[in-house]
Write an enzyme that holds these catalytic residues in place. Sequence first.
Site, PDB file in Angstrom:
ATOM      1  N   LYS A  78      -9.020   5.072   7.631  1.00  0.00           N
ATOM      2  CA  LYS A  78      -7.900   5.566   6.821  1.00  0.00           C
ATOM      3  C   LYS A  78      -8.227   6.992   6.361  1.00  0.00           C
ATOM      4  O   LYS A  78      -9.390   7.319   6.094  1.00  0.00           O
ATOM      5  CB  LYS A  78      -7.715   4.621   5.635  1.00  0.00           C
ATOM      6  N   SER A 153      -0.443   0.816   1.598  1.00  0.00           N
ATOM      7  CA  SER A 153      -0.528   2.169   2.089  1.00  0.00           C
ATOM      8  C   SER A 153      -1.351   2.336   3.366  1.00  0.00           C
ATOM      9  O   SER A 153      -1.258   3.379   4.012  1.00  0.00           O
ATOM     10  CB  SER A 153      -1.129   3.068   0.997  1.00  0.00           C
ATOM     11  N   SER A 177      -2.935  -2.699  -0.569  1.00  0.00           N
ATOM     12  CA  SER A 177      -2.757  -1.804   0.578  1.00  0.00           C
ATOM     13  C   SER A 177      -3.494  -2.171   1.853  1.00  0.00           C
ATOM     14  O   SER A 177      -3.268  -1.543   2.888  1.00  0.00           O
ATOM     15  CB  SER A 177      -3.143  -0.378   0.195  1.00  0.00           C
TER      16      SER A 177
HETATM   17  N1  GLN Z   1       1.586  -0.685  -2.976  1.00  0.00           N
HETATM   18  C1  GLN Z   1       0.739  -0.499  -4.111  1.00  0.00           C
HETATM   19  C2  GLN Z   1       1.041   0.796  -4.794  1.00  0.00           C
HETATM   20  O1  GLN Z   1       1.933   1.445  -4.381  1.00  0.00           O
HETATM   21  C3  GLN Z   1      -0.691  -0.621  -3.716  1.00  0.00           C
HETATM   22  C4  GLN Z   1      -1.289   0.616  -3.194  1.00  0.00           C
HETATM   23  C5  GLN Z   1      -2.705   0.428  -2.756  1.00  0.00           C
HETATM   24  O2  GLN Z   1      -3.225  -0.672  -2.717  1.00  0.00           O
HETATM   25  N2  GLN Z   1      -3.367   1.539  -2.477  1.00  0.00           N
HETATM   26  O3  GLN Z   1       0.411   1.171  -5.724  1.00  0.00           O
END
Ligand code: GLN
Length: 475
Positions: A78, A153, A177
């Site tokens: 990532k 994400s 994410s």
């Molecule tokens: N979808 C969640 C957010 O928008 C989690 C993001 C993540 O785990 N980095 O914060």
Amino acid sequence: MSRFNELTIVRAAQALRTKECTVRELWDACATAAREKNPELNAYLEIFDVDEAAIEAAQKRIEAGDASLLCGIPLALKDNILLEGKVASAASKMLANYRATYDATVVRKLKEAGALFVGRTNMDEFAMGSSTEHSAFGPTKNPRDTSRVPGGSSGGSAAAVAAHLCIAALGSDTGGSIRQPAAYTGLVGLKPTYGAVSRSGLIAMGSSLDQIGPLTKSVEDGRILYEAIRGSDPLDSTTIADGLYSAHVSSAALRIGVPRELIGDGVDEDVKAVFEGVLKKLEEAGHSIVDVALPTSSHALAAYYVIMPAEVSTNLARLDGIRYGHASRGDTLLADYVQSRTEGFGEETLRRIILGTFVLSSGYIDAYYRKADAARELLRSEYNAAFKNCDVIAFPTTPSPAFTFGAKSDPLSMYLEDVYTVTANLTGMPAVSVPMGDVAREGNMLPVGIHFTAPHQGEELLFVAASEVEKTQTA
Ligand code: GLN
């Protein structure tokens, strides 16, 4: 046999050892697939050039009987995990030209194991989002249905693995994410216990919530990658020693706790049916299903969306246009800051910085941040109490399968995506998503995941539970 890029870590490691393929052939299969499919999927922000020396070294180690199964395996990273000399932009214009000056601890460990890196994968800017639509470099498409998001994400990592553009990948998980994109693309995704994996070299989002973890095609691959990256690290003082929490001996029969009151109207009927179907199969396999009550869980999402932005606003304060990152000059020093940050950050990032600054302001910290922190403590004790009666807790990873682009353009509807996943980050407990079946949407079969949470340092229990689900899928 399948093409080499379609193999799991376990099978690829075997193919390298039985000379079905060389490291170079395995690399070429992944890199060629990546170059062919990336223009459509946008899973990678950059596909790296071949590293002949690393390939040759891995081949020699395998021929010499190297024990690491990750030796010679092409992985994806990532874009918020530092790899020395490469850009790490966190999919933000702010860091578009930022080159890492050192390796993240997880990268150092993987390099030592002989793993190779195909490229850096797309993500929501600074890991904020559930669809990869918040990337400054365009969204990633779901390989299972390109009209839909891959989740986020870590959507780029998920798409890269699901489309076989690498063998496995690392993502980061602050509120889901890794697990949500795993569910949307039919993969296994693990969020380790907070502190199990070093965060050194991970671009921080919410420092008390972030963990790096694997996205893989099988449970066993997840275990292999997790074992390779975990361990305490002098560079991250929040990493924990082995056995800090009590060991969890897994007996053959698991007690699976299900908080039924949480799986209500918000969950699609067919997702519920698949979930109940898997529970039934697990029962038939000798495991027991027990009811658990987790009443504070209904406040978890609200607590997360106070604590996380508070930490985001603090972590992103360093990106001010002066020290590093995007820099724009106005007439005054204040204008330098404002202009650099306004131009460098996307809309969702700005929203969270503003929200986080607000909940930490002296007039509101008691009303919001401290209350959320108290809810976090309560969640932890509720889960610990529930674990007296069960080994793992199960619910669907997401209420629905992957959604279409633009379907959740209202920020609140996007935040609701995280209703099941955020609690594990708030409590620091490990959690996994594993494919439990498919549901039909507009003529396409889309994968959905089952989510297990275990007590702190109970990753082994998660792997056992996830393998049991995996067996129901192949049977
Ligand atoms: N979808 C969640 C957010 O928008 C989690 C993001 C993540 O785990 N980095 O914060």
